[in-house]
Design an enzyme around this catalytic site. Structure first.
Site, mmCIF file in Angstrom:
data_model
loop_
_atom_site.group_PDB
_atom_site.id
_atom_site.type_symbol
_atom_site.label_atom_id
_atom_site.label_comp_id
_atom_site.label_asym_id
_atom_site.label_seq_id
_atom_site.Cartn_x
_atom_site.Cartn_y
_atom_site.Cartn_z
ATOM 1 N N GLY A 25 34.055 33.920 41.937
ATOM 2 C CA GLY A 25 33.026 32.913 41.732
ATOM 3 C C GLY A 25 33.443 31.561 42.248
ATOM 4 O O GLY A 25 34.529 31.379 42.789
ATOM 5 N N GLU A 41 31.374 32.471 48.478
ATOM 6 C CA GLU A 41 32.514 32.611 47.570
ATOM 7 C C GLU A 41 33.153 33.993 47.693
ATOM 8 O O GLU A 41 34.373 34.117 47.682
ATOM 9 C CB GLU A 41 32.092 32.333 46.120
ATOM 10 C CG GLU A 41 31.831 30.883 45.827
ATOM 11 C CD GLU A 41 33.074 30.014 45.850
ATOM 12 O OE1 GLU A 41 34.208 30.537 45.790
ATOM 13 O OE2 GLU A 41 32.924 28.779 45.916
ATOM 14 N N GLU A 45 37.002 34.352 48.811
ATOM 15 C CA GLU A 45 37.980 34.885 47.863
ATOM 16 C C GLU A 45 38.410 36.322 48.155
ATOM 17 O O GLU A 45 39.477 36.736 47.720
ATOM 18 C CB GLU A 45 37.437 34.795 46.435
ATOM 19 C CG GLU A 45 37.336 33.366 45.948
ATOM 20 C CD GLU A 45 36.985 33.237 44.481
ATOM 21 O OE1 GLU A 45 37.137 34.224 43.726
ATOM 22 O OE2 GLU A 45 36.561 32.145 44.090
ATOM 23 N N PRO A 65 27.996 24.979 26.817
ATOM 24 C CA PRO A 65 28.909 23.908 27.233
ATOM 25 C C PRO A 65 30.389 24.219 26.970
ATOM 26 O O PRO A 65 31.255 23.616 27.590
ATOM 27 C CB PRO A 65 28.465 22.707 26.390
ATOM 28 C CG PRO A 65 27.082 23.016 25.968
ATOM 29 C CD PRO A 65 26.980 24.516 25.879
ATOM 30 N N GLU A 97 45.715 37.053 43.590
ATOM 31 C CA GLU A 97 45.701 38.498 43.806
ATOM 32 C C GLU A 97 44.342 39.035 43.371
ATOM 33 O O GLU A 97 43.687 38.453 42.510
ATOM 34 C CB GLU A 97 46.810 39.127 42.947
ATOM 35 C CG GLU A 97 46.983 40.607 43.104
ATOM 36 C CD GLU A 97 48.092 41.139 42.195
ATOM 37 O OE1 GLU A 97 48.167 42.362 42.048
ATOM 38 O OE2 GLU A 97 48.856 40.338 41.624
#
Length: 140
Positions: A25, A41, A45, A65, A97
């Site tokens: 993410g 993303e 990643e 929150p 990793e």
């Protein structure tokens, strides 16, 4: 994003604080849609290029929150199913990793809740597809 392959999902071992397992993410950039950010993303990643039609949106916005100790974040979550045709992911960006994990794995943030919701939605999706393509079978 939640990436399924068989009965496992892809997790990132974070090299930045908080260290631990997390889902793939990141943040939406200015001028990006949520879907474009998700694709970017995943590419950054994992090195995987996934088509937009592969993304299934979880029907919930995650906006508590307290879910990220660093700051208030809001997540829109997609789940994706891949198979052996997709080249194996390779750790990049802030991923130390990548690991394939089984259900009920512990994560940083609130990611185990997101993952569990994705398992439920994935199973619902599979049941609908099964019923659609096997109408002679009574599943209920």
């Amino acid at each position: 994003m939640i990436i399924f392959k068989g009965e496992k999902s892809l997790a990132v071992l974070r090299k930045n604080e908080p260290v631990g397992l997390a889902l793939v993410g990141g943040f939406v950039g200015v001028g990006e849609t949520c879907l474009q950010a998700a694709q970017r993303e995943i590419r950054e990643e994992t090195g995987m290029e996934l088509e937009s039609y592969s993304f299934n949106l979880l029907p919930k916005i995650y906006d508590d929150p307290e879910r990220d100790p660093r700051r208030h974040t809001v997540s829109v979550v997609y789940w994706i199913e891949i198979d052996d045709v997709v080249p194996p992911p390779k750790a990049g960006d802030d991923a130390k990793e990548l690991v394939w994990v089984e259900r009920n794995q512990k994560f940083v943030f609130d990611h185990e809740h997101l993952l569990e919701r994705a398992w439920v939605e994935r199973n619902k999706y599979r049941e609908k597809i099964y019923e659609k393509y096997n109408p002679e079978i009574n599943t209920g």
